[in-house]
Design an enzyme around this catalytic site. Structure first.
Site, mmCIF file in Angstrom:
data_model
loop_
_atom_site.group_PDB
_atom_site.id
_atom_site.type_symbol
_atom_site.label_atom_id
_atom_site.label_comp_id
_atom_site.label_asym_id
_atom_site.label_seq_id
_atom_site.Cartn_x
_atom_site.Cartn_y
_atom_site.Cartn_z
ATOM 1 N N HIS A 126 42.484 55.598 46.026
ATOM 2 C CA HIS A 126 43.201 54.319 45.799
ATOM 3 C C HIS A 126 44.064 54.465 44.549
ATOM 4 C CE1 HIS A 126 43.119 49.654 45.711
ATOM 5 N NE2 HIS A 126 44.033 50.047 44.836
ATOM 6 N N HIS A 181 48.224 53.554 42.803
ATOM 7 C CA HIS A 181 49.577 52.985 42.897
ATOM 8 C C HIS A 181 50.542 53.935 42.202
ATOM 9 C CE1 HIS A 181 47.991 49.047 44.207
ATOM 10 N NE2 HIS A 181 46.951 49.417 43.472
ATOM 11 N N LEU A 182 51.444 54.516 42.975
ATOM 12 C CA LEU A 182 52.424 55.441 42.383
ATOM 13 C C LEU A 182 53.755 54.758 42.093
ATOM 14 C CD1 LEU A 182 51.806 58.744 44.406
ATOM 15 C CD2 LEU A 182 50.783 57.993 42.243
ATOM 16 N N ASN A 230 51.976 48.581 48.134
ATOM 17 C CA ASN A 230 52.515 47.294 47.646
ATOM 18 C C ASN A 230 53.773 47.484 46.799
ATOM 19 O OD1 ASN A 230 50.899 48.460 45.611
ATOM 20 N ND2 ASN A 230 50.403 46.484 44.703
ATOM 21 N N LYS A 243 46.390 48.467 54.912
ATOM 22 C CA LYS A 243 45.830 47.704 53.789
ATOM 23 C C LYS A 243 45.974 46.215 54.008
ATOM 24 C CE LYS A 243 44.249 47.103 49.558
ATOM 25 N NZ LYS A 243 44.695 47.540 48.256
ATOM 26 N N HIS A 249 41.734 44.515 49.980
ATOM 27 C CA HIS A 249 41.641 43.869 48.659
ATOM 28 C C HIS A 249 40.804 42.620 48.885
ATOM 29 C CE1 HIS A 249 43.046 42.720 44.539
ATOM 30 N NE2 HIS A 249 42.549 41.583 44.998
ATOM 31 N N HIS A 282 38.154 48.844 45.254
ATOM 32 C CA HIS A 282 37.897 48.494 43.844
ATOM 33 C C HIS A 282 36.874 47.382 43.679
ATOM 34 C CE1 HIS A 282 40.826 45.502 44.957
ATOM 35 N NE2 HIS A 282 41.901 46.184 44.606
ATOM 36 N N LEU A 340 43.033 43.238 38.688
ATOM 37 C CA LEU A 340 42.378 42.481 39.749
ATOM 38 C C LEU A 340 41.701 43.426 40.730
ATOM 39 C CD1 LEU A 340 45.106 39.763 40.302
ATOM 40 C CD2 LEU A 340 42.841 39.443 39.273
ATOM 41 N N ASP A 365 42.458 53.004 41.372
ATOM 42 C CA ASP A 365 43.309 51.811 41.274
ATOM 43 C C ASP A 365 44.207 51.904 40.042
ATOM 44 O OD1 ASP A 365 44.436 49.405 42.038
ATOM 45 O OD2 ASP A 365 42.924 48.197 41.019
ATOM 46 N N HIS A 402 52.014 49.271 34.867
ATOM 47 C CA HIS A 402 53.036 48.237 34.640
ATOM 48 C C HIS A 402 53.669 48.562 33.290
ATOM 49 C CE1 HIS A 402 51.899 45.382 37.858
ATOM 50 N NE2 HIS A 402 50.668 45.824 37.657
ATOM 51 N N ALA A 424 48.791 42.144 36.340
ATOM 52 C CA ALA A 424 47.460 42.702 36.596
ATOM 53 C C ALA A 424 47.575 44.176 36.960
ATOM 54 C CB ALA A 424 46.795 41.946 37.740
HETATM 55 N N1 LIG Z 1 44.627 46.160 40.611
HETATM 56 C C1 LIG Z 1 45.587 45.484 40.035
HETATM 57 O O1 LIG Z 1 45.300 44.699 39.122
HETATM 58 N N2 LIG Z 1 46.878 45.623 40.377
HETATM 59 C C2 LIG Z 1 47.401 46.418 41.461
HETATM 60 C C3 LIG Z 1 47.209 45.772 42.807
HETATM 61 C C4 LIG Z 1 45.789 45.819 43.333
HETATM 62 O O2 LIG Z 1 45.245 46.887 43.567
HETATM 63 O O3 LIG Z 1 45.186 44.757 43.533
HETATM 64 C C5 LIG Z 1 48.891 46.658 41.196
HETATM 65 O O4 LIG Z 1 49.604 47.056 42.123
HETATM 66 O O5 LIG Z 1 49.336 46.459 40.053
HETATM 67 ZN ZN LIG Z 2 45.123 48.749 43.745
HETATM 68 ZN ZN LIG Z 3 43.803 45.390 45.034
#
Ligand SMILES: NC(=O)N[C@@H](CC(=O)O)C(=O)O
Ligand SMILES: [Zn+2]
Ligand SMILES: [Zn+2]
Length: 387
Positions: A58, A60-61, A86, A143, A180, A218, A263, A291, A295, A307
């Site tokens: 899991h 986010h790239l 996302n 997802k 999620h 997560h 989150l 996860d 940001h 988040a």
């Molecule tokens: N985990 C997070 O707080 N943020 C994730 C999205 C997610 O996995 O819920 C994101 O894309 O920033």
């Molecule tokens: Zn995530």
């Molecule tokens: Zn999530």
């Protein structure tokens, strides 16, 4: 190293290559094959541990100019990663997934890194979309983001009940459903949203689709651990390093720390304890999913901060700390390198990485597409490093 980089914070003159040599002096590139057997470690004060190469189930790239930075970090030693969809706009069909795959590959991952793609479910996703994506062999999961639950989830699903034909198609072709797991009802307290989602949505979903493979992503509560443990073999969960190492006191006591805000939100320490127990239990149902969700610094350190926490700079290093604290380093390999591929029905990686107990200074920030991301443990130390 740290102070040099920090002093140059506002000096745009540093070239990317210079930045890299400042912040990655301790990282070597991928390891060659090691011939010693796994768990080459001493039993008492363990100073070194060799495990099968891990994967991140899991992450986010992001996209665009941020990709080169996120891909470099994840591919330092992860063999594969489940790439969260996302983006803006989200990865909702096969064509978008395959072009995102190509962009990740073009961002020059180290070694043999393989991105595993995921379809973002919306109210408009059809059974045909699932079958088309599955047929590519590159899209291994879809997802479910309840609409509005988290970052870039506005196009997510508004009614899980209406998704029955999609879940049936996934069950049929053997595509995994990644969830999620939080309700979005504004009247539900944010600390209860995972527990209520399990009670009101997830239990029905897994009853209605008894052979659908589901990963509750997560997880953050003892309730989620209990649900996964009691469910069938087709239900599993990822656990982040930050939810193993931290609880809501770290985020809120003695000052508000926005980089811990993610989150589902960090919960109280009894939940952290339940997560540590699950991750180190030896159960095949729990596996590594960072996860890691970058940001930009200014979007986190803001009146209304985003988040997401960044841990890809030191993922396995942070997990090693958590497992060592629990006295369970011998359970790290199954969690990080075996349980994930076994659940996804993919082969385990065949080579290894070695972690050494040697603390290092985490920089105040890392580059993120011409901006900055503040990682977990910024300006502090991490106890383990990858050889
Ligand atoms: N985990 C997070 O707080 N943020 C994730 C999205 C997610 O996995 O819920 C994101 O894309 O920033
Ligand atoms: Zn995530
Ligand atoms: Zn999530």
């Amino acid at each position: 190293m740290l102070s040099v980089y920090s002093k140059n914070k506002n000096d745009g003159a540093l070239k990317r290559s210079e930045i890299s040599s400042l912040i990655y002096p301790l990282y070597s590139s991928r390891l060659d094959q090691y011939d010693h057997s796994n768990f080459a470690m001493e039993n008492k004060a363990m100073t070194s541990i060799t495990i099968t190469r891990p994967d991140d189930w899991h992450i986010h790239l992001r996209d665009g100019e941020q990709l080169v930075d996120t891909v470099r970090d994840v591919s330092r030693y992860m063999g594969r990663a489940i790439i969260m969809p996302n983006l803006v706009p989200p990865v909702t069909n096969t064509q978008l997934a395959l072009s995102y795959y190509d962009r990740i590959k073009a961002a020059k991952p180290q070694g043999q890194f393989e991105p595993l793609m995921v379809l973002y479910l919306t109210d408009k996703t059809s059974a045909a979309d699932i079958k088309e994506a599955h047929a590519t062999g590159k899209v291994v999961a879809a997802k479910l983001y309840p609409a509005g639950a988290t970052t870039n989830s506005d196009s997510g699903v508004t009614s899980i009940e209406n998704m029955a034909p999609v879940f049936a198609a996934m069950e049929e072709v053997g595509m995994l459903l990644l969830v999620h797991g939080e309700v979005t009802d504004s009247s539900i307290d944010i600390f209860d949203r995972e527990k209520i989602f399990i009670e009101t949505k997830l239990k029905k979903l897994v009853t209605d689709f008894p052979t659908l493979k589901v990963v509750l992503e997560h997880i953050t509560t003892a309730d989620a651990v209990e649900f996964v443990n009691q469910a069938g073999d087709n239900i599993a969960a990822t656990i982040t390093a930050h939810h193993l190492l931290y609880n809501r006191n770290h985020m809120l006591a003695g000052g508000i720390r926005p980089h811990f805000y993610c989150l589902p939100i960090l919960k109280r320490n009894i939940h952290q304890d339940a997560l540590v127990k699950a991750a180190t239990s030896g159960s095949k149902k729990f596996f590594l999913g960072t996860d890691s969700a970058p940001h930009m610094k200014d979007k986190k350190e803001a009146a209304c901060g985003c988040a997401g926490s960044y841990t890809a700079h030191a993922a396995i290093e942070l997990y090693a700390e958590a497992f060592e604290l629990a006295g369970a380093l011998d359970k790290l390999e199954a969690f990080a390198s075996h349980n994930g591929p076994d659940f996804y029905n993919l082969p385990r990686n065949t080579d290894t990485i070695t972690l050494e107990k040697a603390s290092w200074d985490v920089p105040d920030f890392y580059p993120l597409g011409g901006d900055k991301v503040v990682p977990i443990r910024a300006g502090e130390q991490i106890e383990w490093q990858v050889k």
